[in-house]
Scaffold this active site. Sequence first.
Site, mmCIF file in Angstrom:
data_model
loop_
_atom_site.group_PDB
_atom_site.id
_atom_site.type_symbol
_atom_site.label_atom_id
_atom_site.label_comp_id
_atom_site.label_asym_id
_atom_site.label_seq_id
_atom_site.Cartn_x
_atom_site.Cartn_y
_atom_site.Cartn_z
ATOM 1 N N GLY A 150 37.587 43.967 40.982
ATOM 2 C CA GLY A 150 37.444 45.480 41.641
ATOM 3 C C GLY A 150 37.848 45.518 43.010
ATOM 4 N N VAL A 151 38.322 44.577 43.899
ATOM 5 C CA VAL A 151 38.590 44.563 45.290
ATOM 6 C C VAL A 151 39.938 45.217 45.170
ATOM 7 C CG1 VAL A 151 36.932 42.899 46.207
ATOM 8 C CG2 VAL A 151 39.015 42.209 45.328
ATOM 9 N N GLU A 211 41.581 48.412 46.915
ATOM 10 C CA GLU A 211 42.882 48.259 47.644
ATOM 11 C C GLU A 211 43.927 49.255 47.248
ATOM 12 O OE1 GLU A 211 45.802 46.920 50.354
ATOM 13 O OE2 GLU A 211 43.769 46.597 50.385
ATOM 14 N N HIS A 258 41.027 35.321 36.719
ATOM 15 C CA HIS A 258 40.062 36.396 36.605
ATOM 16 C C HIS A 258 40.404 37.092 35.410
ATOM 17 C CE1 HIS A 258 37.806 39.978 38.054
ATOM 18 N NE2 HIS A 258 37.161 38.989 38.817
ATOM 19 N N ILE A 267 40.507 40.838 33.448
ATOM 20 C CA ILE A 267 40.004 41.810 34.084
ATOM 21 C C ILE A 267 40.264 42.244 35.464
ATOM 22 C CG2 ILE A 267 37.921 43.155 34.974
ATOM 23 C CD1 ILE A 267 36.288 41.254 32.673
#
Length: 153
Positions: free
Chosen positions: A63-64, A68, A54, A60
């Site tokens: 987003g998850v 979290e 990723h 990067i």
Amino acid sequence: MSDPVTEADIHLIQKILPHRYPFLLVDKVHSINGTASAIGIKNVTMNEPHFQGHFPGNPIMPGVTIVEAMAQTTAVMVGASLGLTEGNLLVYFMAIDGCKFRRKVVPGDVLEMHVETTRGKPGGKVWRFKGVARVEGEMAAEAEFTAMMDMQD
């Protein structure tokens, strides 16, 4: 009566959260104001496994994982404030609302998760939080989330 806990280092965090590498996403929590608010710190490093895919050549933080990290910060805040340091607190997402991403988070960044409780009280099962993740003062992400606090016996 003991003094309230206002910060949590990695040792206290690991007494509160069941998460471990590669899913422990908070390194320190400070400015703990009871169960009302706190600031979590995540040092983003290239050696984290999600950067392999990723994205190759353009790492990067997903987003998850930012969301979290905000949730883990709230669990540390609540656990430290309520003295739940024996692995007897499990926290489960129930909802994530108004989630927006504003900036890339990359290796070398220091992610600050500013979290506050908008609903919930000691002994309650369902809590609601608001979180804003920042890098160098710039908003990277924001979300409101609901969680179930499962206190184990």
